[in-house]
Each structure stands twice: as structure tokens, then as C-alpha cells.
Design a protein around this motif. Structure first.
Motif, mmCIF file in Angstrom:
data_model
loop_
_atom_site.group_PDB
_atom_site.id
_atom_site.type_symbol
_atom_site.label_atom_id
_atom_site.label_comp_id
_atom_site.label_asym_id
_atom_site.label_seq_id
_atom_site.Cartn_x
_atom_site.Cartn_y
_atom_site.Cartn_z
ATOM 1 N N GLU A 190 40.989 -75.028 135.335
ATOM 2 C CA GLU A 190 40.411 -75.104 133.386
ATOM 3 C C GLU A 190 39.563 -76.088 133.236
ATOM 4 N N ASP A 194 37.412 -71.104 128.514
ATOM 5 C CA ASP A 194 38.645 -70.138 128.418
ATOM 6 C C ASP A 194 38.224 -68.902 127.421
ATOM 7 N N ASN A 199 36.098 -75.312 128.158
ATOM 8 C CA ASN A 199 36.563 -75.736 129.185
ATOM 9 C C ASN A 199 37.943 -76.819 128.687
ATOM 10 N N ARG A 200 38.601 -77.412 129.674
ATOM 11 C CA ARG A 200 39.522 -78.250 129.146
ATOM 12 C C ARG A 200 38.968 -79.852 128.353
ATOM 13 N N ARG A 314 36.325 -67.080 133.905
ATOM 14 C CA ARG A 314 37.263 -67.817 132.333
ATOM 15 C C ARG A 314 38.068 -68.123 132.846
ATOM 16 N N TRP A 315 39.438 -69.360 132.388
ATOM 17 C CA TRP A 315 40.738 -69.284 132.437
ATOM 18 C C TRP A 315 41.347 -68.967 131.600
ATOM 19 N N ASN A 316 42.963 -68.834 131.774
ATOM 20 C CA ASN A 316 43.787 -68.324 130.780
ATOM 21 C C ASN A 316 44.872 -69.408 130.939
ATOM 22 N N ALA A 317 44.866 -70.861 130.079
ATOM 23 C CA ALA A 317 45.782 -71.516 130.944
ATOM 24 C C ALA A 317 47.189 -71.346 129.934
#
Length: 328
Positions: A190, A194, A199-200, A314-317
Motif C-alpha cells: 500500500e 496508486d 500511496n496510502r 503502482r498498487w491497485n487497492a
């Protein structure tokens, strides 16, 4: 009386254990491994030098001082064989879990005598305990298993890889040899940006500013309340805030200067009392109308992965999946 070495996360827990367990040697690990470069290296000495130089760049001390501190810490680990028992006391949060992986990886390569290496995995923050709490935790020490050593070595190698792919694969493991590893894996993922480039932690920073301006300590406190297991210290938080404030196209405004640290008390006081607000670009990014990195340069380490404009993972939450560079 047995001669014990206890390795733990930092000075607060270390001081508590020093006061509570007579005759034990305490070794605080003292590294924020979720922040800055953790690449593959030939040995621990090389990695420690990289970490010391990074922390020096953040104002934690001079490079020479920090290299000396890391060398002393690593010598403590190297002589662990002279102790009757070595106990690892670590918490459930990301900060501690990364430290635990590094240490277990070292012991996987330097196997102790059977039953000598012990582990306490705590869901309570050790620094908040009292000396009266320690005997119960001491009684919970369990021998480290081969399965735990193997899993830690696998995870530590994944964390230091030059892409986050192997780390993300840990989300699919079903074994629970290290019960707090999978939440830590997710929380580290996270910290990748994104689809908007946040980020988170950065999202947690910015979201409250839609309602009201805040000073940096207020932003930090509100962000901490959103964590399942708090892990980030304020200095790492200020570095992320500076990145939002002083990029080519800022997302926030109101900071007079970047965080200066203890060497400039006046500038630090000004920083902490600043009133931070969203810029129009920051509002657009939060609304998913803009991509932060369409207007700003990326150059940040995430474990062993150097995130750049050309290597922007990137991160897809929502789907809990990686987005490879160039896909957006």
C-alpha cells in the motif's frame, strides 16, 4: 544464571527490557526498513553502510556516526553465538516485521544450536508495557522453527528484489509460520503509489485537508489513527509531506521550508506550526482527475525497488494487484 541476548526493535522497548530482565544484553535494531533503499548486497556490512548513509541524508546523524552505530549493532549480532539464548522480541506492525525478516534471514544463514533462538511475536506495542508485564511475555518465548527461518529468508529476498512482484506473491501464501507477515506485506504494498500517484499514507495525509487546513502534527495524528498497526515515525512522515509540498507541481501549500530536524530548532518549530492546505492540483489528484506523476518526478526507493518515472510500479487497492510500469 543463563546469559541471554535479546534483540528488539528500538530504544524504547530495549530500555524496558533492560530494566525488566536482569543480566540480559539488549540489542536494539534501530532501522526504518520501510523507508529508503534496501537492495541486494554482498553482505550485511554493505547493506548497513547503505542504510547509514540514507538515514544520514534524513538528518538522523552524520554518515560516520551512523555507520559506526550500524557496525556496533552488527557486531552484536555476529557474537550472538556466545550467549546461552537469543530471544527476538518484535511487534506485529510493518516496522517490526521487516526488522524481524532481516534478522531471521541472518540466522537462517548462520544457524544457531537447536532451541537456542527464541521468538516473541507481540500484538502489543512493547514500548507501552510496564516491567510487570514482561514475565508473561517472557513465558511466551518459543523456539524459532526451520519453517520460520525459511519463510523469513524467502520474504527478505523478495523485499530486496528490484521489482515488487515477489513481495506481492507472498500475499498468496497459506502458511502462517509468521502470523503477522501477510498484513505487513499488504501494508508495504500500500506504500506503492496508486493510479493517482498517491500511496496510502499520502492519501491519509491529504484527505482531511479537504475539510480543513491542518498543521503537520495534526496530519500525523489523524493518519496514525487510520492504521490497523501503526508503524511510521514522524520523520518518515515529514519526508513524505515534503515530497507533496516541494515537487515540481505541489499538492499542498503552506510549509515555509522542508523539515530541518534537530540541527535547526527554529526552522523545525516553524515547520511544525505551519498551516497546510491543498493546492488545486492536490484536490484534482485526490478526485482522481489528475495523476500526480504526470506533473512530478518520481525517484524513491521501496525496499530493493527503485521507483522512477521509467520504473513506476503502482498498487491497485481495490483489486489488490500490482500495476506494472507503463500500463496506465
Amino acid at each position: 544464571m543463563e546469559h541471554d541476548l535479546i534483540i528488539t526493535n528500538g530504544d524504547a522497548a530495549g530500555e524496558l527490557l533492560r530494566r525488566s530482565i536482569a543480566g540480559a544484553e539488549i540489542l536494539p535494531w534501530r532501522d526504518v526498513l520501510h523507508d529508503g533503499p534496501v537492495p541486494f548486497t554482498e553482505d550485511l556490512d554493505e547493506l548497513s553502510a547503505i542504510r547509514a548513509d540514507f538515514l544520514a541524508s534524513r538528518g538522523w546523524g552524520t554518515s560516520e556516526q551512523l555507520r559506526n552505530d550500524f557496525e556496533a549493532r552488527d557486531r552484536g549480532l555476529a557474537v550472538s553465538e556466545v550467549f546461552d539464548r537469543v530471544a527476538l522480541w518484535f511487534e506485529h506492525d510493518l516496522f517490526d516485521q521487516l526488522q524481524l525478516l532481516q534478522i531471521l534471514d541472518w540466522f537462517e544463514a548462520h544457524p544457531p544450536e537447536p532451541g537456542k533462538l527464541l521468538l516473541v511475536q507481540s500484538s502489543t506495542f512493547l514500548g507501552t508495557l510496564t516491567p510487570e508485564d514482561i514475565p508473561d511475555f517472557r513465558a511466551s518465548e518459543q523456539p524459532v522453527t526451520d519453517e520460520q527461518l525459511s519463510l523469513a529468508a524467502l520474504a527478505w529476498a523478495a523485499f530486496r528484489s528490484d521489482t515488487p512482484e515477489e513481495w506481492a506473491e507472498l500475499m498468496h501464501r497459506t502458511d502462517d509460520a509468521l502470523p503477522y507477515l501477510k498484513p505487513a506485506v499488504l501494508r508495504m504494498l500500500e506504500e506503492l503509489p496508486d493510479q493517482r500517484g498517491l500511496n496510502r499514507t499520502e492519501r491519509q495525509m491529504l484527505q482531511p485537508l479537504l475539510t480543513t487546513p491542518l498543521n503537520p502534527p495534526q496530519m500525523f495524528a489523524l493518519s496514525q489513527r487510520q492504521e490497523e498497526a501503526m508503524f511510521m515515525g514522524d520523520w518518515s512522515f515529514w519526508a513524505l509531506l515534503d515530497g507533496l509540498a516541494f515537487g515540481e507541481t505541489p499538492l499542498v501549500e503552506g510549509l515555509e521550508n522542508a523539515f530541518a530536524g534537530p540541527d535547526d530548532a527554529t526552522a523545525t518549530q516553524v515547520y511544525l506550526q505551519s498551516t497546510v492546505e491543498l493546492t488545486e492540483f492536490g484536490k484534482a489528484v485526490l478526485a482522481a482527475e489528475e495523476d500526480r506523476y504526470a506533473e512530478n518526478t518520481m525517484d524513491r526507493w521501496w525496499g530493493g525497488t527503485r521507483l522512477t518515472d521509467e520504473n513506476l510500479w503502482r498498487w491497485n487497492a481495490d483489486s489488490r494487484s500490482l500495476i506494472p510500469p507503463g500500463v496506465l
